[in-house]
Design a protein around this motif. Structure first.
Motif, PDB file in Angstrom:
ATOM      1  N   THR A  40       0.859  -1.185   0.000  1.00 19.09           N
ATOM      2  CA  THR A  40       0.000   0.000   0.000  1.00 19.09           C
ATOM      3  C   THR A  40       0.894   1.233   0.000  1.00 19.09           C
ATOM      4  O   THR A  40       2.032   1.199   0.460  1.00 19.09           O
ATOM      5  CB  THR A  40      -0.950   0.078   1.215  1.00 19.09           C
ATOM      6  OG1 THR A  40      -0.189   0.053   2.410  1.00 19.09           O
ATOM      7  CG2 THR A  40      -1.959  -1.048   1.219  1.00 19.09           C
ATOM      8  N   GLU A  41       0.360   2.303  -0.547  1.00 22.16           N
ATOM      9  CA  GLU A  41       1.068   3.580  -0.572  1.00 22.16           C
ATOM     10  C   GLU A  41       0.085   4.694  -0.290  1.00 22.16           C
ATOM     11  O   GLU A  41      -1.055   4.659  -0.746  1.00 22.16           O
ATOM     12  CB  GLU A  41       1.701   3.818  -1.940  1.00 22.16           C
ATOM     13  CG  GLU A  41       2.347   5.188  -2.063  1.00 22.16           C
ATOM     14  CD  GLU A  41       3.075   5.418  -3.383  1.00 22.16           C
ATOM     15  OE1 GLU A  41       3.239   6.598  -3.744  1.00 22.16           O
ATOM     16  OE2 GLU A  41       3.483   4.446  -4.024  1.00 22.16           O
ATOM     17  N   ILE A  42       0.569   5.672   0.449  1.00 17.72           N
ATOM     18  CA  ILE A  42      -0.138   6.935   0.580  1.00 17.72           C
ATOM     19  C   ILE A  42       0.746   7.943  -0.124  1.00 17.72           C
ATOM     20  O   ILE A  42       1.831   8.275   0.339  1.00 17.72           O
ATOM     21  CB  ILE A  42      -0.370   7.323   2.052  1.00 17.72           C
ATOM     22  CG1 ILE A  42      -1.194   6.239   2.742  1.00 17.72           C
ATOM     23  CG2 ILE A  42      -1.059   8.685   2.131  1.00 17.72           C
ATOM     24  CD1 ILE A  42      -1.292   6.392   4.244  1.00 17.72           C
ATOM     25  N   ARG A  47      -3.536  10.388  -2.112  1.00 14.18           N
ATOM     26  CA  ARG A  47      -4.235   9.221  -2.651  1.00 14.18           C
ATOM     27  C   ARG A  47      -3.644   7.939  -2.088  1.00 14.18           C
ATOM     28  O   ARG A  47      -2.436   7.835  -1.898  1.00 14.18           O
ATOM     29  CB  ARG A  47      -4.136   9.219  -4.176  1.00 14.18           C
ATOM     30  CG  ARG A  47      -4.876   8.068  -4.799  1.00 14.18           C
ATOM     31  CD  ARG A  47      -4.904   8.159  -6.299  1.00 14.18           C
ATOM     32  NE  ARG A  47      -5.538   6.959  -6.817  1.00 14.18           N
ATOM     33  CZ  ARG A  47      -5.653   6.692  -8.088  1.00 14.18           C
ATOM     34  NH1 ARG A  47      -5.192   7.530  -8.990  1.00 14.18           N
ATOM     35  NH2 ARG A  47      -6.229   5.581  -8.482  1.00 14.18           N
ATOM     36  N   ARG A  48      -4.506   6.960  -1.858  1.00 11.65           N
ATOM     37  CA  ARG A  48      -4.067   5.644  -1.391  1.00 11.65           C
ATOM     38  C   ARG A  48      -3.993   4.704  -2.588  1.00 11.65           C
ATOM     39  O   ARG A  48      -4.888   4.665  -3.423  1.00 11.65           O
ATOM     40  CB  ARG A  48      -5.049   5.116  -0.350  1.00 11.65           C
ATOM     41  CG  ARG A  48      -4.611   3.824   0.273  1.00 11.65           C
ATOM     42  CD  ARG A  48      -5.656   3.364   1.289  1.00 11.65           C
ATOM     43  NE  ARG A  48      -5.438   1.989   1.609  1.00 11.65           N
ATOM     44  CZ  ARG A  48      -4.901   1.561   2.733  1.00 11.65           C
ATOM     45  NH1 ARG A  48      -4.546   2.430   3.641  1.00 11.65           N
ATOM     46  NH2 ARG A  48      -4.724   0.289   2.955  1.00 11.65           N
ATOM     47  N   TRP A  49      -2.912   3.938  -2.664  1.00 11.87           N
ATOM     48  CA  TRP A  49      -2.672   3.028  -3.773  1.00 11.87           C
ATOM     49  C   TRP A  49      -2.473   1.617  -3.244  1.00 11.87           C
ATOM     50  O   TRP A  49      -2.005   1.438  -2.129  1.00 11.87           O
ATOM     51  CB  TRP A  49      -1.397   3.422  -4.517  1.00 11.87           C
ATOM     52  CG  TRP A  49      -1.353   4.823  -5.010  1.00 11.87           C
ATOM     53  CD1 TRP A  49      -0.991   5.929  -4.307  1.00 11.87           C
ATOM     54  CD2 TRP A  49      -1.674   5.287  -6.323  1.00 11.87           C
ATOM     55  NE1 TRP A  49      -1.059   7.050  -5.105  1.00 11.87           N
ATOM     56  CE2 TRP A  49      -1.477   6.678  -6.346  1.00 11.87           C
ATOM     57  CE3 TRP A  49      -2.101   4.648  -7.491  1.00 11.87           C
ATOM     58  CZ2 TRP A  49      -1.692   7.444  -7.479  1.00 11.87           C
ATOM     59  CZ3 TRP A  49      -2.304   5.417  -8.618  1.00 11.87           C
ATOM     60  CH2 TRP A  49      -2.111   6.791  -8.609  1.00 11.87           C
ATOM     61  N   ASP A  50      -2.768   0.634  -4.089  1.00 14.65           N
ATOM     62  CA  ASP A  50      -2.383  -0.745  -3.796  1.00 14.65           C
ATOM     63  C   ASP A  50      -1.473  -1.209  -4.935  1.00 14.65           C
ATOM     64  O   ASP A  50      -1.184  -0.440  -5.855  1.00 14.65           O
ATOM     65  CB  ASP A  50      -3.604  -1.659  -3.634  1.00 14.65           C
ATOM     66  CG  ASP A  50      -4.478  -1.740  -4.879  1.00 14.65           C
ATOM     67  OD1 ASP A  50      -4.047  -1.337  -5.983  1.00 14.65           O
ATOM     68  OD2 ASP A  50      -5.616  -2.220  -4.752  1.00 14.65           O
ATOM     69  N   PHE A 114       5.210  -0.943   2.203  1.00 17.88           N
ATOM     70  CA  PHE A 114       4.496   0.322   2.395  1.00 17.88           C
ATOM     71  C   PHE A 114       5.374   1.467   1.946  1.00 17.88           C
ATOM     72  O   PHE A 114       6.588   1.436   2.105  1.00 17.88           O
ATOM     73  CB  PHE A 114       4.131   0.498   3.879  1.00 17.88           C
ATOM     74  CG  PHE A 114       3.447   1.816   4.160  1.00 17.88           C
ATOM     75  CD1 PHE A 114       2.106   1.977   3.891  1.00 17.88           C
ATOM     76  CD2 PHE A 114       4.153   2.881   4.686  1.00 17.88           C
ATOM     77  CE1 PHE A 114       1.475   3.191   4.145  1.00 17.88           C
ATOM     78  CE2 PHE A 114       3.543   4.092   4.936  1.00 17.88           C
ATOM     79  CZ  PHE A 114       2.196   4.256   4.669  1.00 17.88           C
ATOM     80  N   GLN A 116       5.206   5.997   1.648  1.00 20.57           N
ATOM     81  CA  GLN A 116       4.487   7.259   1.832  1.00 20.57           C
ATOM     82  C   GLN A 116       5.351   8.403   1.365  1.00 20.57           C
ATOM     83  O   GLN A 116       6.566   8.431   1.584  1.00 20.57           O
ATOM     84  CB  GLN A 116       4.094   7.483   3.280  1.00 20.57           C
ATOM     85  CG  GLN A 116       3.292   8.779   3.451  1.00 20.57           C
ATOM     86  CD  GLN A 116       2.594   8.875   4.797  1.00 20.57           C
ATOM     87  OE1 GLN A 116       2.649   7.956   5.592  1.00 20.57           O
ATOM     88  NE2 GLN A 116       1.957   9.991   5.024  1.00 20.57           N
TER      89      GLN A 116
END
Length: 121
Positions: A40-42, A47-50, A114, A116
């Protein structure tokens, strides 16, 4: 133990730098080899990503070879066996951000779990 921790940090840094490489970013296959299935990324945008959504955007909007991301202040620490936290400053064509990544060792090697980004003024 210090040597083992240093090797883990250096392996995570090498993998992070591969993800920033324009040739790697242009290849969904190569990017997917570096992302954990539970990734996951913020993003700096909020925006949040997978893993699936990030593969779409990295292949479509890859880093231009003539304008690679400039990285500075890279630092890493082992949080637990098989878990490395990296922080660094990135400049991508004037868009500057602090970045933070968690990498974990899997059966297939180091994979980003992860990420960010926080825009810097």
């Amino acid at each position: 133990m210090a040597d083992e921790s240093e090797r883990a940090v250096q392996a995570a840094i090498a993998a992070e730098m591969r993800l920033l490489d324009p040739d790697v970013r242009a290849s969904p296959v190569l990017v997917s080899e570096l992302l954990d299935p539970e990734f996951t990324e913020i993003g700096a945008s909020g925006r949040r990503w997978d893993a699936t959504s990030i593969l779409t955007v990295t292949s479509a909007v890859s880093v231009a070879p003539e304008s690679p991301v400039k990285v500075s202040e890279m630092a890493g620490v082992v949080l637990a066996p098989g878990i490395v936290h990296l922080t660094y400053f990135a400049d991508s064509k004037g868009r500057r951000a602090w970045r933070s990544s968690l990498w974990r060792m899997t059966a297939t090697g180091w994979r980003m779990y992860f990420h960010q980004g926080t825009l810097a003024s």
